[in-house]
Each structure stands twice: as structure tokens, then as C-alpha cells.
Design a protein around this motif. Sequence first.
Motif, PDB file in Angstrom:
ATOM      1  N   MET A   1       0.848  -1.175   0.000  1.00  0.00           N
ATOM      2  CA  MET A   1       0.000   0.000   0.000  1.00  0.00           C
ATOM      3  C   MET A   1       0.894   1.238   0.000  1.00  0.00           C
ATOM      4  N   GLU A   2       0.526   2.198  -0.826  1.00  0.00           N
ATOM      5  CA  GLU A   2       1.247   3.464  -0.855  1.00  0.00           C
ATOM      6  C   GLU A   2       0.508   4.464   0.025  1.00  0.00           C
ATOM      7  N   TYR A   3       1.194   4.959   1.046  1.00  0.00           N
ATOM      8  CA  TYR A   3       0.580   5.898   1.975  1.00  0.00           C
ATOM      9  C   TYR A   3       0.644   7.300   1.396  1.00  0.00           C
ATOM     10  N   THR A   4      -0.476   7.800   0.946  1.00  0.00           N
ATOM     11  CA  THR A   4      -0.535   9.126   0.347  1.00  0.00           C
ATOM     12  C   THR A   4      -1.312  10.117   1.202  1.00  0.00           C
ATOM     13  N   HIS A   5      -1.940   9.633   2.258  1.00  0.00           N
ATOM     14  CA  HIS A   5      -2.762  10.483   3.118  1.00  0.00           C
ATOM     15  C   HIS A   5      -2.386  10.281   4.586  1.00  0.00           C
ATOM     16  N   ARG A   6      -2.331  11.387   5.295  1.00  0.00           N
ATOM     17  CA  ARG A   6      -2.173  11.334   6.748  1.00  0.00           C
ATOM     18  C   ARG A   6      -3.448  11.888   7.349  1.00  0.00           C
ATOM     19  N   ALA A   7      -4.163  11.073   8.092  1.00  0.00           N
ATOM     20  CA  ALA A   7      -5.379  11.503   8.788  1.00  0.00           C
ATOM     21  C   ALA A   7      -5.009  11.828  10.223  1.00  0.00           C
ATOM     22  N   GLU A   8      -5.551  12.929  10.701  1.00  0.00           N
ATOM     23  CA  GLU A   8      -5.370  13.328  12.093  1.00  0.00           C
ATOM     24  C   GLU A   8      -6.752  13.538  12.681  1.00  0.00           C
ATOM     25  N   ILE A   9      -7.084  12.734  13.667  1.00  0.00           N
ATOM     26  CA  ILE A   9      -8.379  12.830  14.341  1.00  0.00           C
ATOM     27  C   ILE A   9      -8.130  13.381  15.734  1.00  0.00           C
ATOM     28  N   ILE A  10      -8.838  14.453  16.067  1.00  0.00           N
ATOM     29  CA  ILE A  10      -8.775  15.033  17.407  1.00  0.00           C
ATOM     30  C   ILE A  10     -10.195  15.000  17.953  1.00  0.00           C
ATOM     31  N   ALA A  11     -10.368  14.340  19.101  1.00  0.00           N
ATOM     32  CA  ALA A  11     -11.734  14.163  19.619  1.00  0.00           C
ATOM     33  C   ALA A  11     -11.713  13.978  21.133  1.00  0.00           C
ATOM     34  N   ASN A  12     -12.889  14.130  21.720  1.00  0.00           N
ATOM     35  CA  ASN A  12     -13.085  13.886  23.140  1.00  0.00           C
ATOM     36  C   ASN A  12     -12.774  12.427  23.447  1.00  0.00           C
ATOM     37  N   GLN A  13     -12.111  12.178  24.574  1.00  0.00           N
ATOM     38  CA  GLN A  13     -11.763  10.796  24.939  1.00  0.00           C
ATOM     39  C   GLN A  13     -12.981   9.895  25.083  1.00  0.00           C
ATOM     40  N   SER A  14     -14.155  10.469  25.306  1.00  0.00           N
ATOM     41  CA  SER A  14     -15.360   9.659  25.472  1.00  0.00           C
ATOM     42  C   SER A  14     -15.730   8.883  24.209  1.00  0.00           C
ATOM     43  N   VAL A  15     -15.233   9.293  23.048  1.00  0.00           N
ATOM     44  CA  VAL A  15     -15.556   8.591  21.792  1.00  0.00           C
ATOM     45  C   VAL A  15     -14.358   7.826  21.225  1.00  0.00           C
ATOM     46  N   GLN A  16     -13.273   7.774  21.963  1.00  0.00           N
ATOM     47  CA  GLN A  16     -12.058   7.119  21.479  1.00  0.00           C
ATOM     48  C   GLN A  16     -12.301   5.656  21.118  1.00  0.00           C
ATOM     49  N   ASP A  17     -12.919   4.897  21.988  1.00  0.00           N
ATOM     50  CA  ASP A  17     -13.153   3.477  21.711  1.00  0.00           C
ATOM     51  C   ASP A  17     -14.071   3.288  20.507  1.00  0.00           C
ATOM     52  N   ASP A  18     -15.091   4.126  20.388  1.00  0.00           N
ATOM     53  CA  ASP A  18     -16.010   4.026  19.247  1.00  0.00           C
ATOM     54  C   ASP A  18     -15.262   4.242  17.935  1.00  0.00           C
ATOM     55  N   ILE A  19     -14.422   5.266  17.893  1.00  0.00           N
ATOM     56  CA  ILE A  19     -13.680   5.569  16.674  1.00  0.00           C
ATOM     57  C   ILE A  19     -12.701   4.452  16.340  1.00  0.00           C
ATOM     58  N   ILE A  20     -11.939   4.015  17.313  1.00  0.00           N
ATOM     59  CA  ILE A  20     -10.948   2.960  17.062  1.00  0.00           C
ATOM     60  C   ILE A  20     -11.624   1.665  16.623  1.00  0.00           C
ATOM     61  N   ASP A  21     -12.706   1.279  17.276  1.00  0.00           N
ATOM     62  CA  ASP A  21     -13.419   0.057  16.882  1.00  0.00           C
ATOM     63  C   ASP A  21     -13.876   0.136  15.432  1.00  0.00           C
ATOM     64  N   LEU A  22     -14.467   1.260  15.029  1.00  0.00           N
ATOM     65  CA  LEU A  22     -14.946   1.403  13.651  1.00  0.00           C
ATOM     66  C   LEU A  22     -13.795   1.422  12.649  1.00  0.00           C
ATOM     67  N   LEU A  23     -12.695   2.078  13.001  1.00  0.00           N
ATOM     68  CA  LEU A  23     -11.532   2.080  12.109  1.00  0.00           C
ATOM     69  C   LEU A  23     -10.997   0.672  11.909  1.00  0.00           C
ATOM     70  N   GLU A  24     -10.843  -0.069  13.004  1.00  0.00           N
ATOM     71  CA  GLU A  24     -10.302  -1.429  12.914  1.00  0.00           C
ATOM     72  C   GLU A  24     -11.231  -2.360  12.141  1.00  0.00           C
ATOM     73  N   GLU A  25     -12.534  -2.149  12.244  1.00  0.00           N
ATOM     74  CA  GLU A  25     -13.506  -2.992  11.544  1.00  0.00           C
ATOM     75  C   GLU A  25     -13.616  -2.664  10.056  1.00  0.00           C
ATOM     76  N   ASN A  26     -13.332  -1.417   9.675  1.00  0.00           N
ATOM     77  CA  ASN A  26     -13.654  -0.976   8.321  1.00  0.00           C
ATOM     78  C   ASN A  26     -12.480  -0.573   7.436  1.00  0.00           C
ATOM     79  N   VAL A  27     -11.316  -0.344   8.009  1.00  0.00           N
ATOM     80  CA  VAL A  27     -10.162   0.050   7.205  1.00  0.00           C
ATOM     81  C   VAL A  27      -9.155  -1.093   7.229  1.00  0.00           C
ATOM     82  N   GLU A  28      -9.001  -1.728   6.083  1.00  0.00           N
ATOM     83  CA  GLU A  28      -8.157  -2.914   5.971  1.00  0.00           C
ATOM     84  C   GLU A  28      -6.712  -2.610   6.357  1.00  0.00           C
TER      85      GLU A  28
END
Length: 97
Positions: free
Chosen positions: A1-28
Motif C-alpha cells: 500500500m502506498e501511503y498518500t494520506h495522513r489523517a489526524e483525528i482530534i476528539a473527546n476521549q469519550s468517543v475514542q473506543d467508538d472511533i478505534i473500533d470502527l476504524l479497525e472494523e472498516n479500514v483494511e
Amino acid sequence: MEYTHRAEIIANQSVQDDIIDLLEENVENIEYTVIPGVMGKGSHSKKLGNTVWPELNFILFVYTDSQGAEKITEIIKEVKARFPKEGISLFFTTSHE
């Protein structure tokens, strides 16, 4: 995979697990770095981890391709819709070689 994008997510810690779970489930083959306990001031509130402003943010970095960037964008839109008052931001830096 060629890494052409850097994503930076800044969010309240209360949604950290939700975001990480969805990323791990949906981004290969996702790989990411989390910086916990981040203080700052956004457009709506402060997150300073003290008695006046007790909440904290986190920062999550992901290096990905354009397909992964599209999925990350959709995931963050979904989380923002579920938690509209939590302060969730997504930024991309793109390299073109």
C-alpha cells in the motif's frame, strides 16, 4: 500500500473506543498511533483536565491510501452524527509524488 494520506483525528476521549473500533472494523490493515490525554481549546469548549474543564481529548494519526481516507471520512461522519456534542475533528494531509 502506498501511503498518500495522513489523517489526524482530534476528539473527546469519550468517543475514542467508538472511533478505534470502527476504524479497525472498516479500514483494511489499519495502523495508527494514539496520543491520549491531550489538552486544548476548540471552537465550543476547553478540554484542560482540571477541575474547571475536566475533560481531555486524544489525537489519532493514520497513514493510508485514498481508499482508506474515504473510509475514515465516512467513519468520522458517522461518529459525529451519533455524538454531535463531543467535539470531533478530522484533518488530512496529502502527498503527491
